[in-house]
Design a protein around this motif. Structure first.
Motif, PDB file in Angstrom:
ATOM      1  N   GLU A   1      87.752 126.957 -62.869  1.00 45.45           N
ATOM      2  CA  GLU A   1      87.980 128.180 -63.642  1.00 45.45           C
ATOM      3  C   GLU A   1      88.217 127.858 -65.113  1.00 45.45           C
ATOM      4  O   GLU A   1      87.685 128.529 -66.008  1.00 45.45           O
ATOM      5  CB  GLU A   1      89.168 128.948 -63.062  1.00 45.45           C
ATOM      6  CG  GLU A   1      88.873 129.584 -61.712  1.00 45.45           C
ATOM      7  CD  GLU A   1      90.097 130.246 -61.106  1.00 45.45           C
ATOM      8  OE1 GLU A   1      91.224 129.954 -61.579  1.00 45.45           O
ATOM      9  OE2 GLU A   1      89.938 131.047 -60.168  1.00 45.45           O
TER      10      GLU A   1
ATOM     11  N   LEU B   1      84.860 126.774 -66.751  1.00 46.86           N
ATOM     12  CA  LEU B   1      83.999 127.924 -67.033  1.00 46.86           C
ATOM     13  C   LEU B   1      84.572 128.778 -68.160  1.00 46.86           C
ATOM     14  O   LEU B   1      83.839 129.232 -69.045  1.00 46.86           O
ATOM     15  CB  LEU B   1      83.823 128.766 -65.771  1.00 46.86           C
ATOM     16  CG  LEU B   1      83.044 128.128 -64.615  1.00 46.86           C
ATOM     17  CD1 LEU B   1      83.105 129.013 -63.380  1.00 46.86           C
ATOM     18  CD2 LEU B   1      81.597 127.872 -65.010  1.00 46.86           C
TER      19      LEU B   1
ATOM     20  N   LEU C   1      82.410 131.605 -69.814  1.00 48.24           N
ATOM     21  CA  LEU C   1      81.508 131.965 -68.721  1.00 48.24           C
ATOM     22  C   LEU C   1      82.234 132.384 -67.448  1.00 48.24           C
ATOM     23  O   LEU C   1      81.609 132.530 -66.405  1.00 48.24           O
ATOM     24  CB  LEU C   1      80.583 130.784 -68.407  1.00 48.24           C
ATOM     25  CG  LEU C   1      79.681 130.323 -69.555  1.00 48.24           C
ATOM     26  CD1 LEU C   1      78.927 129.063 -69.166  1.00 48.24           C
ATOM     27  CD2 LEU C   1      78.707 131.423 -69.953  1.00 48.24           C
ATOM     28  N   LEU C   2      83.546 132.572 -67.533  1.00 44.83           N
ATOM     29  CA  LEU C   2      84.290 132.974 -66.341  1.00 44.83           C
ATOM     30  C   LEU C   2      84.344 134.498 -66.283  1.00 44.83           C
ATOM     31  O   LEU C   2      85.374 135.122 -66.522  1.00 44.83           O
ATOM     32  CB  LEU C   2      85.701 132.380 -66.348  1.00 44.83           C
ATOM     33  CG  LEU C   2      86.503 132.580 -65.055  1.00 44.83           C
ATOM     34  CD1 LEU C   2      85.799 131.927 -63.874  1.00 44.83           C
ATOM     35  CD2 LEU C   2      87.912 132.017 -65.200  1.00 44.83           C
TER      36      LEU C   2
ATOM     37  N   GLY D   1      81.126 135.123 -61.980  1.00 44.85           N
ATOM     38  CA  GLY D   1      81.544 133.736 -61.807  1.00 44.85           C
ATOM     39  C   GLY D   1      82.713 133.614 -60.846  1.00 44.85           C
ATOM     40  O   GLY D   1      82.752 132.710 -59.999  1.00 44.85           O
TER      41      GLY D   1
ATOM     42  N   ARG E   1      81.518 134.059 -57.281  1.00 46.73           N
ATOM     43  CA  ARG E   1      80.849 132.870 -56.742  1.00 46.73           C
ATOM     44  C   ARG E   1      81.857 131.777 -56.414  1.00 46.73           C
ATOM     45  O   ARG E   1      81.670 131.017 -55.460  1.00 46.73           O
ATOM     46  CB  ARG E   1      79.789 132.379 -57.733  1.00 46.73           C
ATOM     47  CG  ARG E   1      78.610 133.349 -57.851  1.00 46.73           C
ATOM     48  CD  ARG E   1      77.581 132.911 -58.868  1.00 46.73           C
ATOM     49  NE  ARG E   1      76.562 133.938 -59.027  1.00 46.73           N
ATOM     50  CZ  ARG E   1      76.231 134.503 -60.181  1.00 46.73           C
ATOM     51  NH1 ARG E   1      76.841 134.128 -61.294  1.00 46.73           N
ATOM     52  NH2 ARG E   1      75.300 135.433 -60.232  1.00 46.73           N
TER      53      ARG E   1
ATOM     54  N   LEU F   1      76.372 128.669 -58.775  1.00 46.71           N
ATOM     55  CA  LEU F   1      77.216 128.663 -59.970  1.00 46.71           C
ATOM     56  C   LEU F   1      76.586 127.847 -61.096  1.00 46.71           C
ATOM     57  O   LEU F   1      76.598 128.256 -62.257  1.00 46.71           O
ATOM     58  CB  LEU F   1      78.593 128.083 -59.632  1.00 46.71           C
ATOM     59  CG  LEU F   1      79.637 129.063 -59.100  1.00 46.71           C
ATOM     60  CD1 LEU F   1      80.736 128.313 -58.359  1.00 46.71           C
ATOM     61  CD2 LEU F   1      80.241 129.874 -60.238  1.00 46.71           C
TER      62      LEU F   1
ATOM     63  N   LEU G   1      75.221 129.076 -64.878  1.00 46.37           N
ATOM     64  CA  LEU G   1      75.979 128.403 -65.937  1.00 46.37           C
ATOM     65  C   LEU G   1      75.033 127.826 -66.983  1.00 46.37           C
ATOM     66  O   LEU G   1      75.197 128.049 -68.193  1.00 46.37           O
ATOM     67  CB  LEU G   1      76.836 127.294 -65.323  1.00 46.37           C
ATOM     68  CG  LEU G   1      77.520 126.313 -66.282  1.00 46.37           C
ATOM     69  CD1 LEU G   1      78.536 127.036 -67.145  1.00 46.37           C
ATOM     70  CD2 LEU G   1      78.185 125.181 -65.509  1.00 46.37           C
TER      71      LEU G   1
END
Length: 295
Positions: free
Chosen positions: A101, A104, A109-110, A114, A117, A156, A160
């Motif tokens: 977490e 990301l 990108l969290l 995300g 996933r 993921l 990403l």
């Protein structure tokens, strides 16, 4: 080729340039976990994924530290859950998830998808162990659930990389949807060469589960029928995606010299070609082994 808005220089600066937030210093990844992750770089499937998202050799090197660290955290979780299964429980330190977490989030990108996933990835580890230990009944439905989230790590990693490349979010989502049934096929294919070893080790395997549910002979027939349905599900998704996404998926399956020709073809023709590729893909659907009734 994916339509990227990020230049090579911008990508290098974003991934390799800054020292990053303080959270990057707190992750503890073992050499074994990094080694297992690094082996992915040499798999044909990884090369196919890079071709699909339009990443050349130089850009792939930029992504390597990020992808290796992310997959090392996946293997960290995998090893932790395997140990928990041996102990007959599911009490696992979730530091692997917190580190994912934070990784990301550090790249912005969290988002909700995300997190979903990541939920799937955690659910996969837990459910697989519960099935092996008899905590959850082995049924077609439970095996399907495991298989549908078994590739959550790749589900993921692909978005990403695409998001870092600046790919249109609509294309990213199309890619996720069309690849999901293909990932499921690849996971079954991955179980084929290890079937005998999985039986000996008592490891989870979709093939083993089908033999357990239906018996050896009928299980093989049912699994083959299921694989055929997954192919047709992929074909349904192909009809829904854009030309851009079609070309990206085709890039992983055809030689580079053919792509300029494909780009000139109308959408219906591209769709037919992609469906034919999906239906004739022997790598994604290798011959199933003779199943064994386990006592």
């Amino acid at each position: 080729m994916v339509q990227s808005t990020a230049t090579a220089e911008e990508l290098r600066e974003r991934i390799l340039g800054p020292d990053g937030p303080e959270t990057w210093t707190s992750s503890r990844v073992s050499y074994l976990e990094s080694l297992k992750a690094s082996r992915v770089m040499f798999l044909e499937g990884y090369d196919s994924m890079l071709r699909m998202i339009g990443v050349n050799e130089d850009t792939a090197k930029v992504f390597e530290p990020l992808v290796i660290h992310f997959l090392a955290l996946v293997y960290q979780a995998d090893l932790a859950y395997e140990e928990a299964q041996l102990n007959g429980d599911f009490e696992v330190d979730l530091s692997w998830r917190r580190d994912m977490e934070e990784l990301l989030e550090s790249y912005g990108l969290l988002d909700e998808r995300g997190r979903e996933r990541l939920d799937d990835l955690q659910r996969y580890f837990e459910l697989e162990g519960q099935l092996l230990l008899g905590e959850v009944e082995v049924t077609e439905e439970s095996v399907y659930e495991v298989l549908s989230i078994r590739s959550s790590d790749i589900a993921l990693v692909t978005p990403l990389m695409l998001n870092l490349l600046g790919t249109d979010p609509r294309v990213v989502e199309e890619m996720v949807q069309v690849c999901k049934p293909l990932y499921m096929l690849w996971e079954i294919a991955d179980d084929v060469p290890s079937y005998a070893k999985d039986i000996a080790a008592g490891s989870y395997s979709t093939i083993r589960m089908y033999a357990r549910i239906f018996g050896a002979e009928r299980g093989r027939v049912k699994l083959e029928e299921f694989r055929s349905r997954l192919v047709e599900r992929a074909c349904v998704e192909i009809d829904r995606i854009s030309v851009t996404t079609m070309l990206m998926v085709l890039a992983s399956a055809v030689p580079d010299w053919l792509l300029p020709v494909l780009r000139r073809l109308p959408r219906p023709v591209l769709a037919r070609i992609l469906k034919t590729v999906a239906r004739q893909d022997k790598q994604g659907r290798p011959e199933l082994p003779v199943l064994i009734d386990e006592k």
